[in-house]
Design a protein around this motif. Structure first.
Motif, mmCIF file in Angstrom:
data_model
loop_
_atom_site.group_PDB
_atom_site.id
_atom_site.type_symbol
_atom_site.label_atom_id
_atom_site.label_comp_id
_atom_site.label_asym_id
_atom_site.label_seq_id
_atom_site.Cartn_x
_atom_site.Cartn_y
_atom_site.Cartn_z
ATOM 1 N N ASP A 1 0.826 -1.168 0.033
ATOM 2 C CA ASP A 1 -0.120 0.151 0.009
ATOM 3 C C ASP A 1 0.876 1.320 0.006
ATOM 4 O O ASP A 1 0.644 2.272 -0.609
ATOM 5 C CB ASP A 1 -0.874 -0.187 1.374
ATOM 6 C CG ASP A 1 -2.014 -0.934 1.165
ATOM 7 O OD1 ASP A 1 -2.376 -1.559 0.001
ATOM 8 O OD2 ASP A 1 -2.824 -1.235 2.123
ATOM 9 N N LEU A 2 1.821 1.529 0.792
ATOM 10 C CA LEU A 2 2.895 2.436 0.878
ATOM 11 C C LEU A 2 3.645 2.566 -0.336
ATOM 12 O O LEU A 2 3.710 3.646 -0.939
ATOM 13 C CB LEU A 2 3.870 2.317 1.822
ATOM 14 C CG LEU A 2 3.415 2.327 3.483
ATOM 15 C CD1 LEU A 2 4.721 2.264 4.352
ATOM 16 C CD2 LEU A 2 2.866 3.886 3.436
ATOM 17 N N ILE A 3 3.907 1.492 -1.045
ATOM 18 C CA ILE A 3 4.573 1.493 -2.490
ATOM 19 C C ILE A 3 3.624 2.394 -3.453
ATOM 20 O O ILE A 3 4.027 3.060 -4.121
ATOM 21 C CB ILE A 3 5.072 0.247 -2.875
ATOM 22 C CG1 ILE A 3 5.999 -0.181 -1.905
ATOM 23 C CG2 ILE A 3 5.793 0.364 -4.246
ATOM 24 C CD1 ILE A 3 6.697 -1.525 -2.194
ATOM 25 N N VAL A 4 2.406 1.734 -3.597
ATOM 26 C CA VAL A 4 1.278 2.216 -4.754
ATOM 27 C C VAL A 4 1.153 3.685 -4.266
ATOM 28 O O VAL A 4 0.879 4.395 -5.126
ATOM 29 C CB VAL A 4 0.020 1.373 -4.604
ATOM 30 C CG1 VAL A 4 -1.018 1.897 -5.273
ATOM 31 C CG2 VAL A 4 0.477 -0.202 -4.874
#
Length: 632
Positions: free
Chosen positions: A628-631
């Motif tokens: 989620d953080l990467i996206v």
């Protein structure tokens, strides 16, 4: 020929001695051979005292003659023999000892300077060993002719009902004991005591060092079964290393040479000889409950116990070997020892001797000692921990650990985890401003070397001990200190490293400015942590876990790996690197997106768990949060 009753209390007494005193039926042969050796000693002593030429010492023998057809076993010696009166006195009275009487008379004569020259040691002193033969026999015959007599006498008995004494015929001086071996039963194979290989094994096991030849006639003539001269009674200067190694491997069933031989002879209030070995490898069952410690115990060359555990402390249970003493107080069975001051005195001296020999090994052959420590160091560490550290003073100088230290000459550079150091060496290298002996626990030295918590200590040039065994931190808690220097884990909440006033003020201000953020992260993590704080021990790593209180993270892992229902948990502290960009990011997000701060807090906590080698509660949620953080 009237049957005579034993002069002891009753059949119950004899039954008690036969069925309760001895735990192994096979020792009857040891007792009878020891009696024969005593009889020869007495005859030899008399020849020295009288100056008679008689037969030479080389002509004395003890003969074993098994007869399967007749189910008899004969034990024959050409010792001093017994008169009719002596047969009745020695064999007709249970617990009457002719050997004890003889020894008392001999000692009295020596005190009055009536005899000089060679000392004769009488093995048997209690007179009960003879009756152990009733464990395997339903009838015993003793034919004996005393030295200086033309008459022979036959003593016979079937047990507690009594005995008879009648005239007999015997050409030579000495005693012939005939055991009528019992028939086999469902529980016991008595026939084995008529087998030559069994008799050979028993002689080798218990009576190998009787000073006279124990012989059994084979097709090739008389065959001597015992070696007679114990290796440990030879002069150390005459014994080659190969002899020690061969003796050890044959006696203790090992395929590898020992790494250390300890051969000591002590004379004084308590006299004994000890021949001890430190194995080259740990036995397969060494660290299991099946392993039994103990030294072989001999009394004047006759084995009394195959494993006497009281002679070794648990911390030195890896030592194999034997102790031979004629000063021990044996009870009537020669099988059970009185727990007296003599035995304790030997054990205490052996303990000190083993330690001194190991220290010499450590100081003179570090490579060899390191190999030994890999095999048995765990036992020494357990010894430090058990009994609330009672043996820590005995063992602390024997401990060695991997270390972060790198010699100035460059040896070990880039591979510091292979260096081993003692606590004494560590303390000698401590910096002037260093208060503690710092240590770190982990799975391997390589992994410990990369732990975030070690960074600040390395940066200041402080040495760290790398501890890789589960028992290490428990043992350190028992040691508490060494040479007045306390131990401190790199994962402790406060390393108490000296800081300048400017550094202290800057750290306090930074902590105060971030207090609201840190309290929020602690709230997000709920009961997972006891605190969240900014860290100044970290350099390149963003986060780490430390602990408060007496239970460390490493101890938590060890205790929770055990098969117990109730798990324990250390007071975990999540430390955020105050100099890392992650700290600035958290400050920024706290004013913009607190939900994201919560996610990052949970990720940092799981990340810190993984670094510590602790399993995270929900790896799927951890993976999804990263994605989620990467996206985003």
């Amino acid at each position: 020929m009237a049957k005579k009753q034993f002069k002891a209390e009753s059949k119950r007494l004899l039954d008690l001695m036969i069925n309760s005193i001895y735990t192994h039926k096979e020792i009857f042969l040891r007792e009878l051979i020891s009696n024969s050796s005593d009889a020869i000693d007495k005859r030899y002593y008399n020849s020295l005292k009288d100056g008679s030429t008689g037969i030479s010492r080389d002509d004395y023998t003890i003969q074993l003659i098994p007869d399967k057809d007749q189910r008899t076993l004969k034990i024959i010696d050409n010792g001093i023999g017994m008169t009719r009166e002596e047969l009745e006195k020695n064999l007709g009275t249970i617990a009457r000892s002719g050997s004890l009487d003889f020894k008392s008379a001999m000692e009295q004569a020596e005190a009055q300077n009536e005899k000089g020259g060679e000392t004769i040691d009488i093995i048997g002193q209690f007179g009960v060993g003879f009756y152990s033969a009733f464990m395997v026999s339903d009838k015993i015959s003793v034919l004996s002719r005393s030295e200086g007599s033309e008459e022979a006498w036959l003593w016979e008995s079937k047990g507690a009902d009594g005995y008879t004494v009648s005239e007999g015929e015997k050409e030579d001086v000495g005693t012939e004991i005939t055991l009528h071996i019992k028939e086999d039963s469902e529980d016991e194979n008595y026939s084995r005591f008529l087998e030559e290989y069994t008799l050979r094994d028993l002689v080798k096991k218990y009576s190998d060092y009787i000073r006279y030849p124990i012989q059994m006639t084979s097709e090739d003539g008389p065959d001597t079964l015992n070696s007679m001269v114990p290796l440990w009674k030879k002069q150390k200067s005459t014994i080659k290393e190969e002899e020690y190694n061969s003796f050890y491997k044959e006696k203790f069933y090992d395929f590898t040479d020992p790494v250390k031989v300890i051969h000591t002879n002590v004379e004084g209030l308590i006299s004994y000889t000890a021949l001890l070995f430190i194995p080259g490898k740990a036995p397969m069952d060494y660290y299991s409950k099946d392993y039994q410690k103990g030294l072989q115990l001999y009394s004047s060359g006759v084995m009394i116990m195959e494993k006497c555990p009281d002679l070794l402390p648990d911390c030195f249970s890896f030592v194999k070997g034997l102790v031979d003493s004629q000063d021990l107080s044996l009870n009537i069975s020669r099988e059970m020892l009185q727990h007296d001051r003599q035995l304790k005195a030997i054990a205490q001296r052996l303990e000190k001797k083993i330690k001194s020999e190991l220290l010499e090994f450590l100081n003179k052959d570090r490579e060899g000692y390191t190999g030994f420590f890999k095999n048995f160091g765990l036992q020494i560490k357990y010894g430090v921990y058990e009994n609330f550290g009672m043996n820590k003073d005995l063992l602390q100088d024997l401990l060695i650990y991997n270390t972060s230290y790198k010699p100035e000459n460059g040896d070990g550079e880039g591979d510091a985890q292979n260096l081993m150091t003692t606590l004494s060496e560590y303390v000698s290298r401590m910096k002037e401003d260093q208060k503690y002996i710092y240590y770190a626990c982990g799975e391997t030295a390589e992994k410990i070397d990369k732990m975030p918590q070690t960074e600040v200590l390395k940066d200041k040039g402080y040495e760290i001990l790398y501890m890789t065994d589960d028992i290490d931190e428990f043992a350190v808690q028992m040691l508490r200190s060494y040479e007045d220097k306390e131990f401190k884990s790199v994962s402790a909440d406060d390393l108490e490293i000296e800081e300048t006033e400017e550094e202290k003020k800057a750290a306090e201000k930074q902590e105060e400015d971030s207090r609201e953020l840190l309290d929020y992260m602690k709230e997000c993590l709920s009961d997972k942590v006891a605190d969240v704080k900014l860290s100044h021990r970290l350099k390149s790593h963003p986060v780490c876990l430390t602990s408060k209180g007496g239970l460390s993270l490493e101890m938590e892992k060890v205790l929770n790996s055990m098969p117990v229902d109730e798990k324990v948990k250390a007071e975990r502290v999540l430390e955020i690197n105050a100099s890392h960009p992650i700290a600035d990011t958290l400050v920024k997000l706290y004013g913009e997106d607190r939900e994201k701060v919560k996610t990052i807090a949970e990720l940092l906590y799981d990340q810190a768990l993984l670094i510590e080698g602790i399993t995270i509660e929900d790896p799927v949620a951890f993976s999804n949060a990263i994605c989620d953080l990467i996206v985003k």
